[in-house]
Motif scaffolding. Structure first.
Motif, PDB file in Angstrom:
ATOM      1  N   LEU A   1     -14.112  15.090  -8.578  1.00 44.98           N
ATOM      2  CA  LEU A   1     -13.787  13.743  -8.126  1.00 44.98           C
ATOM      3  C   LEU A   1     -14.514  13.440  -6.827  1.00 44.98           C
ATOM      4  O   LEU A   1     -15.007  12.334  -6.602  1.00 44.98           O
TER       5      LEU A   1
ATOM      6  N   LEU B   1      -7.468   7.464   0.119  1.00 48.65           N
ATOM      7  CA  LEU B   1      -6.193   7.693  -0.564  1.00 48.65           C
ATOM      8  C   LEU B   1      -6.355   8.537  -1.827  1.00 48.65           C
ATOM      9  O   LEU B   1      -5.692   9.554  -2.003  1.00 48.65           O
ATOM     10  N   LEU B   2      -7.254   8.095  -2.722  1.00 49.93           N
ATOM     11  CA  LEU B   2      -7.275   8.712  -4.048  1.00 49.93           C
ATOM     12  C   LEU B   2      -7.939  10.088  -4.051  1.00 49.93           C
ATOM     13  O   LEU B   2      -7.394  11.045  -4.605  1.00 49.93           O
TER      14      LEU B   2
ATOM     15  N   PHE C   1      -0.696  12.341   2.390  1.00 50.18           N
ATOM     16  CA  PHE C   1       0.263  11.298   2.753  1.00 50.18           C
ATOM     17  C   PHE C   1       1.257  11.860   3.746  1.00 50.18           C
ATOM     18  O   PHE C   1       1.315  13.055   3.961  1.00 50.18           O
TER      19      PHE C   1
ATOM     20  N   LEU D   1     -10.202   2.802   0.088  1.00 49.18           N
ATOM     21  CA  LEU D   1      -9.076   3.124  -0.796  1.00 49.18           C
ATOM     22  C   LEU D   1      -9.357   4.429  -1.536  1.00 49.18           C
ATOM     23  O   LEU D   1      -8.501   5.312  -1.631  1.00 49.18           O
TER      24      LEU D   1
ATOM     25  N   ASN E   1     -10.259  17.431  -5.729  1.00 48.11           N
ATOM     26  CA  ASN E   1     -10.991  18.434  -6.501  1.00 48.11           C
ATOM     27  C   ASN E   1     -12.470  18.096  -6.446  1.00 48.11           C
ATOM     28  O   ASN E   1     -12.850  16.938  -6.234  1.00 48.11           O
TER      29      ASN E   1
ATOM     30  N   ALA F   1      -5.813  12.724  -2.409  1.00 50.90           N
ATOM     31  CA  ALA F   1      -4.625  13.035  -3.202  1.00 50.90           C
ATOM     32  C   ALA F   1      -4.981  13.920  -4.384  1.00 50.90           C
ATOM     33  O   ALA F   1      -4.327  14.922  -4.651  1.00 50.90           O
ATOM     34  N   PHE F   2      -6.015  13.535  -5.112  1.00 52.37           N
ATOM     35  CA  PHE F   2      -6.359  14.238  -6.343  1.00 52.37           C
ATOM     36  C   PHE F   2      -7.377  15.348  -6.078  1.00 52.37           C
ATOM     37  O   PHE F   2      -8.048  15.817  -6.995  1.00 52.37           O
TER      38      PHE F   2
ATOM     39  N   VAL G   1      -8.474  -4.475  -9.213  1.00 51.85           N
ATOM     40  CA  VAL G   1      -7.432  -5.306  -8.616  1.00 51.85           C
ATOM     41  C   VAL G   1      -7.403  -6.638  -9.347  1.00 51.85           C
ATOM     42  O   VAL G   1      -8.457  -7.246  -9.573  1.00 51.85           O
TER      43      VAL G   1
ATOM     44  N   MET H   1       0.837  -1.197   0.000  1.00 50.40           N
ATOM     45  CA  MET H   1       0.000   0.000   0.000  1.00 50.40           C
ATOM     46  C   MET H   1       0.876   1.253   0.000  1.00 50.40           C
ATOM     47  O   MET H   1       0.518   2.282  -0.580  1.00 50.40           O
TER      48      MET H   1
ATOM     49  N   ARG I   1      -0.262  13.080  -8.114  1.00 52.74           N
ATOM     50  CA  ARG I   1      -0.808  14.316  -7.570  1.00 52.74           C
ATOM     51  C   ARG I   1       0.144  15.492  -7.810  1.00 52.74           C
ATOM     52  O   ARG I   1      -0.257  16.550  -8.295  1.00 52.74           O
TER      53      ARG I   1
ATOM     54  N   PRO J   1      -6.772   3.180   4.295  1.00 49.57           N
ATOM     55  CA  PRO J   1      -6.369   1.877   3.764  1.00 49.57           C
ATOM     56  C   PRO J   1      -4.950   1.513   4.143  1.00 49.57           C
ATOM     57  O   PRO J   1      -4.614   0.349   4.280  1.00 49.57           O
ATOM     58  N   LEU J   2      -4.085   2.512   4.302  1.00 46.91           N
ATOM     59  CA  LEU J   2      -2.721   2.231   4.707  1.00 46.91           C
ATOM     60  C   LEU J   2      -2.704   1.672   6.111  1.00 46.91           C
ATOM     61  O   LEU J   2      -1.918   0.790   6.434  1.00 46.91           O
TER      62      LEU J   2
ATOM     63  N   HIS K   1     -10.080  -4.645  -2.456  1.00 49.60           N
ATOM     64  CA  HIS K   1      -9.894  -3.218  -2.754  1.00 49.60           C
ATOM     65  C   HIS K   1     -10.458  -2.863  -4.130  1.00 49.60           C
ATOM     66  O   HIS K   1     -10.618  -1.695  -4.455  1.00 49.60           O
TER      67      HIS K   1
ATOM     68  N   PRO L   1      -6.509  19.219 -13.164  1.00 49.72           N
ATOM     69  CA  PRO L   1      -7.138  18.357 -12.169  1.00 49.72           C
ATOM     70  C   PRO L   1      -7.345  16.925 -12.677  1.00 49.72           C
ATOM     71  O   PRO L   1      -7.565  16.711 -13.871  1.00 49.72           O
ATOM     72  N   ILE L   2      -7.237  15.973 -11.767  1.00 45.84           N
ATOM     73  CA  ILE L   2      -7.612  14.582 -12.075  1.00 45.84           C
ATOM     74  C   ILE L   2      -9.049  14.446 -11.604  1.00 45.84           C
ATOM     75  O   ILE L   2      -9.315  14.434 -10.407  1.00 45.84           O
ATOM     76  N   VAL L   3      -9.988  14.380 -12.557  1.00 43.46           N
ATOM     77  CA  VAL L   3     -11.397  14.561 -12.196  1.00 43.46           C
ATOM     78  C   VAL L   3     -12.201  13.276 -12.115  1.00 43.46           C
ATOM     79  O   VAL L   3     -13.311  13.272 -11.606  1.00 43.46           O
ATOM     80  N   THR L   4     -11.654  12.184 -12.632  1.00 39.54           N
ATOM     81  CA  THR L   4     -12.426  10.940 -12.609  1.00 39.54           C
ATOM     82  C   THR L   4     -11.443   9.782 -12.608  1.00 39.54           C
ATOM     83  O   THR L   4     -10.292   9.933 -13.034  1.00 39.54           O
TER      84      THR L   4
ATOM     85  N   VAL M   1       0.591   7.333  -6.271  1.00 36.42           N
ATOM     86  CA  VAL M   1      -0.541   8.263  -6.302  1.00 36.42           C
ATOM     87  C   VAL M   1      -0.070   9.673  -5.943  1.00 36.42           C
ATOM     88  O   VAL M   1      -0.470  10.663  -6.564  1.00 36.42           O
ATOM     89  N   ASP M   2       0.825   9.760  -4.962  1.00 34.06           N
ATOM     90  CA  ASP M   2       1.329  11.076  -4.573  1.00 34.06           C
ATOM     91  C   ASP M   2       2.131  11.700  -5.710  1.00 34.06           C
ATOM     92  O   ASP M   2       2.068  12.912  -5.945  1.00 34.06           O
TER      93      ASP M   2
END
Lengths: 356, 356
Positions: free
Chosen positions: B53, B43-44, B11, B39, B50, B47-48, A150, A122, A133, B18-19, B29, A142-145, A129-130
């Motif tokens: 999201l 986390l996501l 972070f 998760l 906005n 991080a992102f 897994v 993890m 970002r 989840p961590l 997950h 922006p990351i919007v979606t 992910v960071d």
């Protein structure tokens, strides 16, 4: 709507190229060379038949009301996940931002789709992910979606990242590989082959006197500066990723049915990279970059283009490296330092698998 | 732009959910239940960070000039690649078309990014690609851009497909999970649990008297018909994929801070599917669908909505299955056939891995 086969089916009776030559998928089908071209042009483009895809550009440009929207996608499967100068997360953001930039577009939004392997640390995921970002924040996109899947242990490789992106093409900009025309000058935005060499050196456990880092970087501002100055006199933009500068030059020559003449001496390669390529038996012209692009511009504006690129930190080593010629459509001629000429060919095999 | 850590870093010092709970990625997950929620929300989304999201919808809606553009992405890792009623190719097209439809958008264009495993039969790839072609042609949406990567044998599972999509939201439409409000009626577009049962029956080698096929289908026209009739009186749309109708209901209740009351008797389940679920120990409310959605509409328009859905071949078994209530925000109550009530909970584990 009908499910009937069309009169010219892409499958079935006729046997498209890649099916005929290779009954199974080879690593080289993802390598940016001949096999990948066969797969794309023999199977995917005929199947998804439409003019935007057939342009074979880094992204599609669509009219949305009065706006022109660029749309692109890239999956990233680079190995190792972390390397000097970046990681799969920053690469995934830069790669898609750059594909938008190569359409002349300013990035508007990104998506992020992760395929995680069961058992992935993890903490590793959090680092990736960071990194996404940070890279997105640096660009200001922006990351919007997003999406997360897994897969079972052994059915992935830690994490695969897909980023798609949308962007807006400013009015008056017309980037298209088919716009390269005789007389145009070919520019390169900086020194080449750093990404590929950085990745390979980690894989091979090589240590160089001067460490070589990937050039992974977002090219949107550098391109925006160029477009702001030259407008429609920028004809073609292509980032030189898989297959390197040589493959991009060949694709442009092919798309525009023109010849390209490149001056070997003019092509910037950092000394340590040149040394590493010699050691590793790589031709830097075919090695992947993740922060460099080829621009084809109106001859009379080439000096301005160069000045604009060099004024930006990511374009400091930009150079005019060649010209578009009428003769030999689809061909790229490399003039060597001592004046000899030879034709560049597409890669057949896989020089560096899983480079991005 | 700055690379400085923000004042509330996602972070580092603090340890997101989840961590803390799981040091490595679990199959669950990706399962559409609690772990996936942790998760994404732990986390996501931080991080992102906005607003688009954070809506946790099936896609983002962005203003582009005067237009509203929906943008969505999904990766598909379903196993097996081919199953009764579809395959990974048609599923990848339907899934993204449906995510756009759930934003109220008409699909404009798709991307296709393939991650191929070295050694995949080229004929298998051709079948998948042809299936994508057919599915896209049926919807009438072009696949305008793409990407192909190849990973080493054993580092994939044949083929993974990512599709991203863009679409236009017509004026006057306002779909948002937060728009569910007390008094609204909850509709289901058809009988549930068919996709999950079809996949599982292939995996387990089960044969039923009446074969059960996936319900994988494009919902764009059914949704367009509903929106054309009800306009802004359609408040929420969600397709009931991973985690099934129960998970979608819980997400809506959570997003809008309302309660949902569902009538078990009203929820359509085909007899063979009900039987298979009993045999397999599955609760159909939690089983994935790929051609069914939940709609929350203005109470006074519920009958019109039902009529509109039932007039379409994909909505023939549509039903009003419940209502939105003020009490118990975030909760979903199921009233059983004999009048008892119980609370639905989010899935914790993974009921059916790699269902899409």
């Amino acid at each position: 709507m009908s499910d009937e086969p069309r009169s010219d089916p892409a499958f079935g009776g006729s046997c498209p190229l890649p099916l005929a030559d290779y009954p199974t998928v080879q690593m080289a089908h993802g390598g940016g060379g001949k096999l990948m071209q066969q797969l794309i042009e023999g199977l995917l483009v005929p199947a998804f038949s439409n003019p935007e895809l057939a342009r074979l550009h880094d992204g599609a440009v669509l009219a949305v009301g009065a706006a022109r929207l660029a749309f692109t996608t890239d999956s990233f499967v680079v190995r190792p996940l972390f390397f000097p100068g970046g990681d799969i997360g920053s690469l995934a953001v830069h790669g898609t931002v750059n594909d938008l930039a190569m359409c002349g577009a300013r990035p508007l939004a990104l998506s992020s789709a992760l395929i995680l392997e069961e058992g992935l640390e993890m903490a590793t995921l959090a680092k990736v992910v960071d990194s996404m970002r940070r890279a997105a924040a640096e660009v200001g996109v922006p990351i919007v979606t997003g999406d997360t899947k897994v897969v079972d242990r052994g059915k992935g490789d830690g994490v695969y990242v897909n980023t798609a992106g949308i962007g807006l093409v400013p009015a008056g900009i017309e980037i298209d590989p088919r716009r390269a025309r005789p007389g145009d000058r070919v520019l390169l935005s900086g020194a080449i082959a750093e990404h590929g060499v950085a990745i390979l050196s980690v894989r091979e456990g090589l240590e160089f006197e001067i460490p070589i880092a990937s050039d992974s970087a977002p090219l949107d501002r550098l391109v925006a500066a160029l477009l702001a100055r030259l407008g429609a006199d920028v004809h073609v933009l292509r980032d030189a990723t898989r297959g390197g500068v040589a493959s991009v030059a060949l694709e442009i020559a092919d798309a525009a049915r023109v010849g390209l003449k490149l001056e070997e001496r003019a092509i910037p390669v950092a000394e340590p990279v040149r040394g590493a390529c010699e050691l590793l038996g790589l031709d830097p012209l075919y090695v992947a970059n993740e922060g460099k692009f080829v621009a084809v511009v109106e001859r009379a504006r080439a000096d301005e283009a160069l000045e604009t690129l060099r004024a930006h930190p990511l374009g400091r080593r930009a150079a005019i490296v060649g010209e578009v010629v009428e003769s030999g459509p689809g061909r790229v001629v490399l003039r060597s330092g001592i004046g000899g000429e030879h034709l560049l060919d597409r890669l057949t095999g896989e020089q560096l698998p899983r480079i991005c």
